[in-house]
Scaffold this motif. Sequence first.
Motif, PDB file in Angstrom:
ATOM      1  N   ALA A  66       1.453  -1.221  -0.080  1.00 35.01           N
ATOM      2  CA  ALA A  66       0.042   0.034  -0.093  1.00 35.01           C
ATOM      3  C   ALA A  66       0.885   1.055   0.058  1.00 35.01           C
ATOM      4  CB  ALA A  66      -1.206   0.038   1.501  1.00 35.01           C
ATOM      5  N   ARG A  67       0.700   1.961  -1.002  1.00 37.88           N
ATOM      6  CA  ARG A  67       1.656   3.312  -1.247  1.00 37.88           C
ATOM      7  C   ARG A  67       1.150   4.722  -1.541  1.00 37.88           C
ATOM      8  NH1 ARG A  67       7.203   3.905  -2.245  1.00 37.88           N
ATOM      9  NH2 ARG A  67       8.009   5.203  -3.627  1.00 37.88           N
ATOM     10  N   PRO A  68       1.479   5.674  -0.834  1.00 35.30           N
ATOM     11  CA  PRO A  68       0.857   7.248  -1.037  1.00 35.30           C
ATOM     12  C   PRO A  68       1.253   6.930  -3.042  1.00 35.30           C
ATOM     13  CG  PRO A  68       1.453   6.750   1.012  1.00 35.30           C
ATOM     14  CD  PRO A  68       2.458   5.902   0.296  1.00 35.30           C
ATOM     15  N   GLU A  69      -0.036   8.110  -3.308  1.00 34.31           N
ATOM     16  CA  GLU A  69       0.096   8.645  -4.414  1.00 34.31           C
ATOM     17  C   GLU A  69       1.322   9.491  -4.298  1.00 34.31           C
ATOM     18  OE1 GLU A  69      -3.488  10.250  -6.494  1.00 34.31           O
ATOM     19  OE2 GLU A  69      -3.995   8.237  -7.313  1.00 34.31           O
ATOM     20  N   ARG A  70       1.150  10.563  -3.354  1.00 35.67           N
ATOM     21  CA  ARG A  70       2.450  11.354  -3.154  1.00 35.67           C
ATOM     22  C   ARG A  70       3.209  10.813  -1.474  1.00 35.67           C
ATOM     23  NH1 ARG A  70      -1.505  14.034  -4.681  1.00 35.67           N
ATOM     24  NH2 ARG A  70      -2.597  14.564  -1.925  1.00 35.67           N
ATOM     25  N   PRO A  71       3.566  10.198  -1.659  1.00 36.34           N
ATOM     26  CA  PRO A  71       4.505   9.540  -0.358  1.00 36.34           C
ATOM     27  C   PRO A  71       5.104  10.892   0.720  1.00 36.34           C
ATOM     28  CG  PRO A  71       5.184   8.066  -2.277  1.00 36.34           C
ATOM     29  CD  PRO A  71       4.914   9.398  -2.720  1.00 36.34           C
ATOM     30  N   LEU A  72       4.744  11.126   1.651  1.00 35.61           N
ATOM     31  CA  LEU A  72       5.698  12.205   2.058  1.00 35.61           C
ATOM     32  C   LEU A  72       7.018  11.998   2.369  1.00 35.61           C
ATOM     33  CD1 LEU A  72       3.498  10.983   6.210  1.00 35.61           C
ATOM     34  CD2 LEU A  72       3.340  12.719   3.867  1.00 35.61           C
ATOM     35  N   PRO A  73       7.465  12.945   2.468  1.00 32.04           N
ATOM     36  CA  PRO A  73       8.863  13.394   1.792  1.00 32.04           C
ATOM     37  C   PRO A  73       9.685  12.876   2.750  1.00 32.04           C
ATOM     38  CG  PRO A  73       7.994  15.458   2.326  1.00 32.04           C
ATOM     39  CD  PRO A  73       7.039  14.173   2.307  1.00 32.04           C
ATOM     40  N   ARG A  74      11.260  13.290   3.033  1.00 27.97           N
ATOM     41  CA  ARG A  74      11.811  12.234   3.781  1.00 27.97           C
ATOM     42  C   ARG A  74      12.019  13.282   4.587  1.00 27.97           C
ATOM     43  NH1 ARG A  74      17.298   9.444   0.711  1.00 27.97           N
ATOM     44  NH2 ARG A  74      15.126   7.925  -0.728  1.00 27.97           N
ATOM     45  N   THR A  75      11.476  14.554   4.591  1.00 30.70           N
ATOM     46  CA  THR A  75      12.290  15.746   5.980  1.00 30.70           C
ATOM     47  C   THR A  75      11.012  15.217   7.232  1.00 30.70           C
ATOM     48  OG1 THR A  75      11.012  17.336   4.693  1.00 30.70           O
ATOM     49  CG2 THR A  75      12.829  17.067   4.424  1.00 30.70           C
ATOM     50  N   ALA A  76       9.667  14.439   6.405  1.00 27.79           N
ATOM     51  CA  ALA A  76       8.528  15.008   7.819  1.00 27.79           C
ATOM     52  C   ALA A  76       9.018  14.078   8.551  1.00 27.79           C
ATOM     53  CB  ALA A  76       7.055  13.907   6.957  1.00 27.79           C
ATOM     54  N   PRO A  77       8.384  14.485   9.608  1.00 26.39           N
ATOM     55  CA  PRO A  77       8.604  13.663  11.079  1.00 26.39           C
ATOM     56  C   PRO A  77       8.918  11.930  11.126  1.00 26.39           C
ATOM     57  CG  PRO A  77       6.934  15.339  11.726  1.00 26.39           C
ATOM     58  CD  PRO A  77       7.080  15.127  10.132  1.00 26.39           C
ATOM     59  N   ARG A  78       9.613  11.679  11.757  1.00 34.25           N
ATOM     60  CA  ARG A  78       9.598  10.424  11.212  1.00 34.25           C
ATOM     61  C   ARG A  78       8.782   9.484  12.186  1.00 34.25           C
ATOM     62  NH1 ARG A  78      15.513   7.748   9.756  1.00 34.25           N
ATOM     63  NH2 ARG A  78      16.315   8.594   7.946  1.00 34.25           N
ATOM     64  N   LEU A  79       7.880   8.048  11.599  1.00 34.47           N
ATOM     65  CA  LEU A  79       7.613   7.161  12.281  1.00 34.47           C
ATOM     66  C   LEU A  79       8.014   6.895  13.978  1.00 34.47           C
ATOM     67  CD1 LEU A  79       4.435   6.215  12.699  1.00 34.47           C
ATOM     68  CD2 LEU A  79       5.422   3.963  11.185  1.00 34.47           C
ATOM     69  N   THR A  80       8.126   6.449  14.952  1.00 27.49           N
ATOM     70  CA  THR A  80       8.724   6.101  15.848  1.00 27.49           C
ATOM     71  C   THR A  80       7.935   4.866  16.406  1.00 27.49           C
ATOM     72  OG1 THR A  80       6.018   7.184  17.631  1.00 27.49           O
ATOM     73  CG2 THR A  80       7.896   8.648  16.784  1.00 27.49           C
ATOM     74  N   ARG A  81       8.962   4.510  16.984  1.00 30.49           N
ATOM     75  CA  ARG A  81       8.175   3.003  17.541  1.00 30.49           C
ATOM     76  C   ARG A  81       6.950   3.033  18.290  1.00 30.49           C
ATOM     77  NH1 ARG A  81      12.365  -1.361  18.372  1.00 30.49           N
ATOM     78  NH2 ARG A  81      13.701   0.724  19.131  1.00 30.49           N
ATOM     79  N   GLU A  82       6.210   3.688  19.102  1.00 31.77           N
ATOM     80  CA  GLU A  82       5.107   3.659  19.703  1.00 31.77           C
ATOM     81  C   GLU A  82       4.105   3.729  18.696  1.00 31.77           C
ATOM     82  OE1 GLU A  82       8.854   4.329  22.500  1.00 31.77           O
ATOM     83  OE2 GLU A  82       8.044   5.632  20.981  1.00 31.77           O
ATOM     84  N   GLU A  83       4.557   4.807  17.499  1.00 33.56           N
ATOM     85  CA  GLU A  83       3.424   5.109  16.947  1.00 33.56           C
ATOM     86  C   GLU A  83       3.126   3.431  15.813  1.00 33.56           C
ATOM     87  OE1 GLU A  83       3.536   9.905  16.046  1.00 33.56           O
ATOM     88  OE2 GLU A  83       5.419   8.347  15.414  1.00 33.56           O
ATOM     89  N   THR A  84       4.587   3.515  15.890  1.00 43.28           N
ATOM     90  CA  THR A  84       3.993   2.183  14.992  1.00 43.28           C
ATOM     91  C   THR A  84       3.218   0.548  15.778  1.00 43.28           C
ATOM     92  OG1 THR A  84       6.186   2.163  14.246  1.00 43.28           O
ATOM     93  CG2 THR A  84       5.280  -0.009  13.788  1.00 43.28           C
ATOM     94  N   THR A  85       3.288   0.589  16.969  1.00 44.45           N
ATOM     95  CA  THR A  85       2.730  -0.692  17.635  1.00 44.45           C
ATOM     96  C   THR A  85       1.352  -0.069  18.129  1.00 44.45           C
ATOM     97  OG1 THR A  85       5.101  -0.422  19.008  1.00 44.45           O
ATOM     98  CG2 THR A  85       2.437  -1.495  20.655  1.00 44.45           C
ATOM     99  N   ALA A  86       1.335   1.422  17.654  1.00 53.25           N
ATOM    100  CA  ALA A  86      -0.465   1.703  18.226  1.00 53.25           C
ATOM    101  C   ALA A  86      -0.749   1.716  16.869  1.00 53.25           C
ATOM    102  CB  ALA A  86      -0.367   3.427  18.677  1.00 53.25           C
ATOM    103  N   VAL A  87      -0.236   2.200  15.816  1.00 53.95           N
ATOM    104  CA  VAL A  87      -1.225   1.659  14.842  1.00 53.95           C
ATOM    105  C   VAL A  87      -1.480   0.520  14.336  1.00 53.95           C
ATOM    106  CG1 VAL A  87      -0.259   1.258  12.234  1.00 53.95           C
ATOM    107  CG2 VAL A  87       0.308   3.156  13.070  1.00 53.95           C
ATOM    108  N   ALA A  88      -0.451  -0.321  14.551  1.00 54.26           N
ATOM    109  CA  ALA A  88      -0.463  -2.046  14.315  1.00 54.26           C
ATOM    110  C   ALA A  88      -1.902  -2.494  15.328  1.00 54.26           C
ATOM    111  CB  ALA A  88       0.981  -3.345  14.957  1.00 54.26           C
ATOM    112  N   HIS A  89      -1.649  -2.345  16.373  1.00 53.52           N
ATOM    113  CA  HIS A  89      -3.131  -2.452  17.498  1.00 53.52           C
ATOM    114  C   HIS A  89      -4.595  -1.759  17.330  1.00 53.52           C
ATOM    115  CE1 HIS A  89      -0.560  -4.297  20.471  1.00 53.52           C
ATOM    116  NE2 HIS A  89       0.196  -2.936  20.390  1.00 53.52           N
ATOM    117  N   ALA A  90      -4.560  -0.817  16.029  1.00 62.91           N
ATOM    118  CA  ALA A  90      -5.399  -0.170  15.793  1.00 62.91           C
ATOM    119  C   ALA A  90      -5.611  -0.835  14.468  1.00 62.91           C
ATOM    120  CB  ALA A  90      -5.471   1.126  15.542  1.00 62.91           C
ATOM    121  N   ALA A  91      -5.074  -1.114  13.845  1.00 67.63           N
ATOM    122  CA  ALA A  91      -5.586  -1.743  12.756  1.00 67.63           C
ATOM    123  C   ALA A  91      -6.106  -3.170  12.983  1.00 67.63           C
ATOM    124  CB  ALA A  91      -4.464  -2.062  11.970  1.00 67.63           C
TER     125      ALA A  91
END
Length: 426
Positions: free
Chosen positions: A214-239
């Motif tokens: 799954a890929r955004p048509e306009r991926p976020l730029p590399r300068t955007a804030p990086r996904l944190t470990r805690e956010e990754t866990t939260a995304v997986a749990h929410a999904a």
Amino acid sequence: MARSWTRLHEHLGAAPGPVDFDMVAKAAADRLAESDDLDWKEQLPQPPREGRWNELAKDVAAMANTRGGLIIFGVRDATCELVGIDPDEVNIEQYAQWVRNHVQPYLPDLTFTVLTSADGTRSVLVADVPASPMAPHLVYGTATRDKDQQAAVAPYRDRDHTAWMAEHQLERAYRDRFTRAQRAEDEARHLLAHAQETVSAQHSEPAAYFVALARPERPLPRTAPRLTREETTAVAHAARRRGGDPMRPGPLTSLEIVTGNPRPGLRRWVLSTLLLQGAREVHAELHHDGTVLLAANVSWNAARNLAADELPAGVAVSQDFIAACCRDLTTTAWELARRLRVDSALQLTATLTAVTPSPGTPTPALVPVVNVFGGFTDVPAHARHPRRIQPVTAALTPLDDAEVLQETAQELFTDVMNQFGLDPQL
């Protein structure tokens, strides 16, 4: 699709998020000047002149052809005075129809939003125009010298006004579009091949894998804030909570044992059970730019531990687990996009393929095992047995609701199973 970072955010020092009325009022009070990505309009959009030419379509196409922007109705452009609009006179469906009739290619991410002050006394209309990956967009209307002759022009924003693309600019715009499309296709192919190579290395016997991206048509730029470990866990749990089905657990359930401690990768976080004995093999990557990669072992014996002589010729694949993979891919992509405030549509690609321990090993056929009548299993004699399912695609946006998520997962699942000659339901 409303963007989360605009000229107003930059001017006000606001965090990424939706534009609200107070932001518009503050920018107008500061007399924020018009620019290539901000256009003040005193009056609401007007109907096409003689049914042939529409200024709204021109303004929208100009921003889509440049770098996107906001068109805000209810603010006088000369003085930046917030005069407001009558929300009862707003007809968003009509405005969208004008743009559809006069702008090609179609602009799916354009949004119109009425914003009202807290006391309810003043309102503005905001047209949010993301930069379009399909630029250049042409505006169709009537030629100046011949009222019966249709013409197509490509507008763009230059500082604080609209200009028209010359031939060399059109050539460059088309070349850029094709280059972007080719680059996106190459990157998607590379990621899918990387996933297949990663899972193939873990097997001494042939297996079947659901591999999806799954890929955004306009991926976020590399300068955007990086996904944190805690956010990754939260995304997986929410999904998992959003798409979870205790009767048909999916790859996110298999990943639960590692969800609390994602492994860092190159501009991504990795959740993987490939090296865990006794666990179903699942490999997932959540990238900082909003991309989700999922590879899951859908072999029937991965869950049932059937003896080899109980399996049909080839690699048996679980219809139920394929359905769960489509569901978990969709919900994970949606949750990640919302967490990162991705402001474009997501393109989903999924395939089913047999992996072998070495390039010289013959590729086996894929044989569907279907659950019917409350859990009874069957191997349909009429089902075709391909060795690889051709990639299927679907589209999703972070604004979609639960019903659309279900429909998108169903679309992927149906397209995959149709290649076996089956037409199942999630």
